[in-house]
Design a protein around this motif. Structure first.
Motif, PDB file in Angstrom:
ATOM      1  N   LYS A  29       0.798  -0.982   0.205  1.00 38.53           N
ATOM      2  CA  LYS A  29      -0.073   0.016  -0.158  1.00 38.53           C
ATOM      3  C   LYS A  29       0.827   1.160   0.035  1.00 38.53           C
ATOM      4  O   LYS A  29       0.576   2.373   0.556  1.00 38.53           O
ATOM      5  CB  LYS A  29      -1.112  -0.058   1.265  1.00 38.53           C
ATOM      6  CG  LYS A  29      -1.985  -1.199   1.410  1.00 38.53           C
ATOM      7  CD  LYS A  29      -2.909  -1.217   0.441  1.00 38.53           C
ATOM      8  CE  LYS A  29      -3.820  -2.408   0.802  1.00 38.53           C
ATOM      9  NZ  LYS A  29      -4.835  -2.639  -0.265  1.00 38.53           N
ATOM     10  N   GLY A  30       2.205   1.177  -0.431  1.00 34.23           N
ATOM     11  CA  GLY A  30       3.030   2.493  -0.654  1.00 34.23           C
ATOM     12  C   GLY A  30       3.463   2.942   0.649  1.00 34.23           C
ATOM     13  O   GLY A  30       3.916   3.966   1.074  1.00 34.23           O
ATOM     14  N   GLY A  31       3.394   1.977   1.829  1.00 36.38           N
ATOM     15  CA  GLY A  31       3.926   2.485   3.104  1.00 36.38           C
ATOM     16  C   GLY A  31       2.864   3.355   3.821  1.00 36.38           C
ATOM     17  O   GLY A  31       3.269   4.372   4.748  1.00 36.38           O
ATOM     18  N   ASP A  32       1.536   3.336   3.386  1.00 31.50           N
ATOM     19  CA  ASP A  32       0.747   4.267   4.022  1.00 31.50           C
ATOM     20  C   ASP A  32       0.400   3.971   5.670  1.00 31.50           C
ATOM     21  O   ASP A  32       0.511   2.935   6.258  1.00 31.50           O
ATOM     22  CB  ASP A  32      -0.894   3.921   3.508  1.00 31.50           C
ATOM     23  CG  ASP A  32      -1.976   4.638   4.114  1.00 31.50           C
ATOM     24  OD1 ASP A  32      -1.716   5.957   4.585  1.00 31.50           O
ATOM     25  OD2 ASP A  32      -3.177   4.106   4.369  1.00 31.50           O
ATOM     26  N   PRO A  33       0.375   5.175   6.600  1.00 35.55           N
ATOM     27  CA  PRO A  33       0.730   5.028   7.765  1.00 35.55           C
ATOM     28  C   PRO A  33      -0.414   4.368   8.429  1.00 35.55           C
ATOM     29  O   PRO A  33      -0.276   3.447   9.358  1.00 35.55           O
ATOM     30  CB  PRO A  33       0.918   6.232   8.597  1.00 35.55           C
ATOM     31  CG  PRO A  33       1.215   7.216   7.135  1.00 35.55           C
ATOM     32  CD  PRO A  33       0.790   6.276   6.018  1.00 35.55           C
ATOM     33  N   ALA A  34      -1.845   4.608   8.009  1.00 34.00           N
ATOM     34  CA  ALA A  34      -2.980   3.735   8.318  1.00 34.00           C
ATOM     35  C   ALA A  34      -2.903   2.483   8.209  1.00 34.00           C
ATOM     36  O   ALA A  34      -3.288   1.319   8.923  1.00 34.00           O
ATOM     37  CB  ALA A  34      -4.114   4.344   7.672  1.00 34.00           C
ATOM     38  N   PHE A  35      -2.488   1.899   7.123  1.00 31.55           N
ATOM     39  CA  PHE A  35      -2.079   0.438   6.818  1.00 31.55           C
ATOM     40  C   PHE A  35      -1.220  -0.262   7.715  1.00 31.55           C
ATOM     41  O   PHE A  35      -1.378  -1.312   8.260  1.00 31.55           O
ATOM     42  CB  PHE A  35      -1.544   0.160   5.366  1.00 31.55           C
ATOM     43  CG  PHE A  35      -1.318  -1.296   4.728  1.00 31.55           C
ATOM     44  CD1 PHE A  35      -2.433  -2.102   4.498  1.00 31.55           C
ATOM     45  CD2 PHE A  35       0.137  -1.681   5.139  1.00 31.55           C
ATOM     46  CE1 PHE A  35      -2.169  -3.446   4.188  1.00 31.55           C
ATOM     47  CE2 PHE A  35       0.234  -3.132   4.767  1.00 31.55           C
ATOM     48  CZ  PHE A  35      -0.842  -3.836   4.375  1.00 31.55           C
ATOM     49  N   ILE A  36       0.075   0.554   8.039  1.00 30.86           N
ATOM     50  CA  ILE A  36       0.948   0.127   8.886  1.00 30.86           C
ATOM     51  C   ILE A  36       0.489  -0.025  10.224  1.00 30.86           C
ATOM     52  O   ILE A  36       0.559  -0.912  11.196  1.00 30.86           O
ATOM     53  CB  ILE A  36       2.250   0.645   8.767  1.00 30.86           C
ATOM     54  CG1 ILE A  36       2.913   0.739   7.235  1.00 30.86           C
ATOM     55  CG2 ILE A  36       3.195   0.375   9.834  1.00 30.86           C
ATOM     56  CD1 ILE A  36       4.093   1.790   7.245  1.00 30.86           C
TER      57      ILE A  36
END
Length: 99
Positions: A80-87
């Motif tokens: 997911k492109g390193g999205d903070p919400a995903f992490i």
């Protein structure tokens, strides 16, 4: 240590503290997050004060460690492109396994 330009570490737009704060959305309002020294780590504390550390290991992988028990796991940050919400969601799910 890098021996050429191609071996230089990749830079990411978010710090471990940034993603630790993003995890608060999924963990609940009784959790807290604090930055580590120089922004190299993020520290989460559960409602019963169990500490967790979010950091980057020597190989450059994001990890989550239960500081009380000593257990740890690596986290996905390339998806997911390193999205903070995903992490942050990945951190919240991994905490359940390390608690």
């Amino acid at each position: 240590m890098a021996r050429s330009f191609d071996e230089q570490p990749r830079q990411h737009p978010y710090t471990p503290y940034t993603v630790a704060r993003a995890a608060l959305e999924f963990l609940g309002d009784q959790w807290s997050a604090l930055p580590g020294p120089w922004g190299t780590t993020g520290h989460l504390h559960s409602p019963d004060r169990v500490p967790f550390t979010v950091g980057v290991c020597e190989a450059g992988h994001l990890y989550l460690r239960n500081d009380y028990a000593g257990d740890s796991t690596h986290l996905p940050y390339e998806s997911k492109g390193g999205d903070p919400a995903f992490i942050g969601r990945a951190i919240a799910e991994a905490i359940g396994e390390l608690y």
